[in-house]
Design an enzyme around this catalytic site. Sequence first.
Site, PDB file in Angstrom:
ATOM      1  N   MET A 100       0.918  -1.274  -0.033  1.00  0.00           N
ATOM      2  CA  MET A 100      -0.188  -0.022   0.004  1.00  0.00           C
ATOM      3  C   MET A 100       0.777   1.234   0.065  1.00  0.00           C
ATOM      4  O   MET A 100       0.388   2.265   0.140  1.00  0.00           O
ATOM      5  CB  MET A 100      -0.977   0.013   1.143  1.00  0.00           C
ATOM      6  CG  MET A 100      -2.137  -0.710   0.958  1.00  0.00           C
ATOM      7  SD  MET A 100      -3.395  -0.453  -0.526  1.00  0.00           S
ATOM      8  CE  MET A 100      -3.357   1.449  -0.118  1.00  0.00           C
ATOM      9  N   VAL A 112       7.871   4.510   1.073  1.00  0.00           N
ATOM     10  CA  VAL A 112       8.095   5.568   2.084  1.00  0.00           C
ATOM     11  C   VAL A 112       9.802   5.962   1.801  1.00  0.00           C
ATOM     12  O   VAL A 112      10.550   5.164   1.391  1.00  0.00           O
ATOM     13  CB  VAL A 112       8.042   4.619   3.512  1.00  0.00           C
ATOM     14  CG1 VAL A 112       8.346   5.886   4.614  1.00  0.00           C
ATOM     15  CG2 VAL A 112       6.777   3.807   3.685  1.00  0.00           C
ATOM     16  N   GLU A 149       5.397  10.959  11.417  1.00  0.00           N
ATOM     17  CA  GLU A 149       6.780  10.819  12.257  1.00  0.00           C
ATOM     18  C   GLU A 149       7.798   9.905  11.854  1.00  0.00           C
ATOM     19  O   GLU A 149       7.605   8.871  11.335  1.00  0.00           O
ATOM     20  CB  GLU A 149       5.937  10.389  13.576  1.00  0.00           C
ATOM     21  CG  GLU A 149       7.210  10.428  14.552  1.00  0.00           C
ATOM     22  CD  GLU A 149       6.523   9.925  15.933  1.00  0.00           C
ATOM     23  OE1 GLU A 149       7.364   9.482  17.214  1.00  0.00           O
ATOM     24  OE2 GLU A 149       5.559   9.166  15.775  1.00  0.00           O
ATOM     25  N   ASP A 173      -4.115  -5.616  10.258  1.00  0.00           N
ATOM     26  CA  ASP A 173      -2.840  -6.408   9.711  1.00  0.00           C
ATOM     27  C   ASP A 173      -1.702  -6.080  10.640  1.00  0.00           C
ATOM     28  O   ASP A 173      -0.841  -5.543  10.299  1.00  0.00           O
ATOM     29  CB  ASP A 173      -2.608  -5.553   8.307  1.00  0.00           C
ATOM     30  CG  ASP A 173      -1.476  -6.271   7.561  1.00  0.00           C
ATOM     31  OD1 ASP A 173      -1.303  -7.433   7.512  1.00  0.00           O
ATOM     32  OD2 ASP A 173      -0.858  -5.562   6.559  1.00  0.00           O
ATOM     33  N   ALA A 175       6.114  -6.500  10.970  1.00  0.00           N
ATOM     34  CA  ALA A 175       6.861  -5.430   9.834  1.00  0.00           C
ATOM     35  C   ALA A 175       5.897  -4.277  10.035  1.00  0.00           C
ATOM     36  O   ALA A 175       6.515  -3.246   9.766  1.00  0.00           O
ATOM     37  CB  ALA A 175       6.493  -6.040   8.500  1.00  0.00           C
ATOM     38  N   ASN A 176       4.879  -4.347  10.773  1.00  0.00           N
ATOM     39  CA  ASN A 176       3.878  -3.236  11.257  1.00  0.00           C
ATOM     40  C   ASN A 176       4.199  -2.519  12.484  1.00  0.00           C
ATOM     41  O   ASN A 176       3.271  -1.814  12.807  1.00  0.00           O
ATOM     42  CB  ASN A 176       2.470  -3.282  10.799  1.00  0.00           C
ATOM     43  CG  ASN A 176       2.381  -3.187   9.242  1.00  0.00           C
ATOM     44  OD1 ASN A 176       2.760  -2.599   8.407  1.00  0.00           O
ATOM     45  ND2 ASN A 176       1.028  -3.758   8.854  1.00  0.00           N
TER      46      ASN A 176
END
Length: 899
Positions: free
Chosen positions: A23, A26, A90, A134, A138-139
């Site tokens: 999605m 970054v 952030e 989710d 990793a999140n």
Amino acid sequence: MSIAPGTIMGPYELLDQIGSGGMGVVYKAQDTRLDRLVALKFLPDALTSDPQALTRFRREAKSASALNHPNICTIYEIGEAEGHAYIAMEFLDGMTLRQRIARGAIDLDTALSLAIEIADALDAAHMAGIIHRDIKPANIFVTSRGHAKILDFGLAKIAATAHAGAAANAATMTEEHLTSPGSTMGTIAYMSPEQVRGKEVDLRSDLFSFGVVLYEMVTGSLPFRGESTGLIFEAILNRAPLSPVRLNPDLPARLEEIINKSLEKDPDLRYQHAADMRADLKRLKRDTDSGRSSIHSGQVNAASVPVPAAASSGSASAVQPRRKTLLWIAPAAVLFLLSIAWFLRPVLPPPEVTATTQLTQDNRPKTFLDLDLQMVTDGSRIYFQEASGTDALLSQVSTDGGETLPVPVPLPINGLADISPARPELLILSNPSVRGESALWSLPVPGGQPHRIGNMLVNDAGWSPDGSTLYYSADGSIYAANSGGGDPRKLLSVPGTPVWIRSSPDGRLLRFTVVSADQRTQSLWEANADGSHMRALLPGFTSPSDVCCGSWTHDGKYYVFQAREGGVSAIWAMRDSGDWLHRVSDKPVRLTQSLVSAVWPLPSKDGSRIFFVGVLHRGEVVRYDAKTHSMSSFLPGLSAESLSFSKDGQHMAYISYPEGQLWYSRSDGSERRQLTFAPIRAALCRLSPDGSQISFSEHLPGQPWEIHVISVAGGDSRQVTSDNADHEDASWSPSGEEFVYGPSYPEAQRSGTALHIYNVSTGQDTIVPDSGGLFSPRWSPDGRYVMAMPPSGPRLGIMLYDLNLHTWQMLIKAPSINYPEWTPDGKCIWFDALVGSKAEMNRVCLADRKPVPVVDMASGGHLVFGDFGTWTGAAPDGTILALRDLSTEQIYALDVKFP
């Protein structure tokens, strides 16, 4: 997208790309207005033209920006520059939890601190009506100062909860446009069972995913693993994870309890709120920290107790209470140290299989009587039932293996129940019919005449460990009688048929398998020996249709049983008694791992082995040759049933045996494409007339069979039926615009199930008049009739429904009809029927309505009995096809080290 460092995007200067995902991409960037570092997330170029992705991307920012929490990544703004939508958030210094876990399991202190922060962040999100959907390592970010930050609310869902209020309800309405019904979102290994099934999720789904993360944090390993997506899904839905304490013996038992509660398959048994999980984690951290502090404090205080060198008589009186205090402290300290030792005692290792030995070589069928078959042993020999042609035999083999020898039985035998612990006698079931209740007989071995036990008719039976009590089942109940069958008394009743009755070695408990009323599911149950306190054993361990047939080891420490996993039956063992020197897990451990199905587990008398029947299921598609009047191989190596061919004969769909998966290929078996995967089980597939779609029946553990439709190109299937009644059999209309469907077995009459006609384009579903109880419908090639079979009574045979006149008529009366099919010209019907003891393929034509034998099915050898009987079909040239059974069945022994 790829943007060079130094590029200016709005008020931000891009520095480096620091991450990417489904999605977003970054970048580390400099906010030129406020002179601060930010993380800038852009939607990938491939998705910029996708309105749904754009909406979900914007929703991510709105969802996360509504949260103000120290453990959730702060969102600064959402904007657009140079045609690219972005979120400014952030910038965090540190690493993802995934990167941290890659180094190995996280120490307990750190793991608890992070877990408490994650739980607190989830609680804040859930209170705001936001479900993340989710949660995965990793999140989750771990800052350089050791704090957790949840990232990526791109899959967040606004939940219509009481906390969210009207705003949440409004957001839920837009959600329907973002996620199509039945789709799954999230990352596979961290999905909750309800996500795997494509069901509606609530905040408890996040808590399951968090439980997976916590398990991985403290063990370094995932709880649900597999070599394919299907196997991972199957593990999430059905398998209990390996005990975390077994992977990391230093973990406290209470942490394992927290993890297990978060990983409950049933959401109602799981943590209901993140706040509850946070409280348990904080309580554990407090007790863990205070335990260490107490030990340290105790050591200091003991070393610093003042002992004066001399004392006056006055001071002696002051010392006296101190001595009493010390006398009280000493046993308390001992108890405290013992409790610490108890808490820190090592985990008992799981059983270890050291060897597998094949004991028989005769390859005779040994599972043909299903649950009526049981093996028993006297310590030196194994007694079992097997088939020789159409005859049932009682046989024996040494526990060391060797030649299989018959056991003479001067009466018909249809079940072996037990062996007496007090004398060399077998408990056998005898009835001229293969099914139904039987008389009980005792047969002395190695030789002797049988004698009848009591006058009861039973389903199954077994003796108590000392041989003084006989337990037996009849009429859905379990009874106890004396060893000779006298003084019977009812102990308990169940909704089904109890079989495989076993008493614990100490005589306190009974365990047994319950076969459901429709004989399609089995489950393990337990009760006290007097019949009181009946309860399910291992609820939720796996599908109740797949667990059965358990026995205790001779010392009562372990209970072994069989359960199906990934389409293969396996032997499992569960520690059943405690150990003062070790922590004990009651989680079952799988002992057999091969593709051979292992059934009927039997512990040896000395406790060192487990005997079982190993079945390697395999078949071969054969074709009837009218010239030689025999069956020959159709496609060598193809083990499949329910073959359905395209009109031009160039392609086919089929169900692999025994895996039960849907495949599509060319008619010569080349260019194969698998369309379904475990834990789904597929059956009864049919290609649409235009060859673009396949209808089939789908089954998930614990769920009814339902009709689905899938493209031959693959992808997600579409469920057609959803009334929680078993619908297995569908047949397309010649136009392909509709199909008729219904059950495939006569038991469906019990629920009054009718036939339905479903319009594929409109979704309209219409009940066929006067079709209650009919099954296996077939649409004629000319579109004039629907053929179906009645279950019993005066209409037994094949019936036709005239779609023009809307009336039913009897075509032929005949018993025991299987897999009827129209001939390609629509003038006749093939059907497989049992005539006496002989299986024949017959043909009946509409013109004369007289059945004519076509093929003696015995010419094909023993045929496979699949999910819905012995399949027969037709090749593109009209020749008859069947699936010949090439399965092997032998008795094996597992050498097991039971700790």
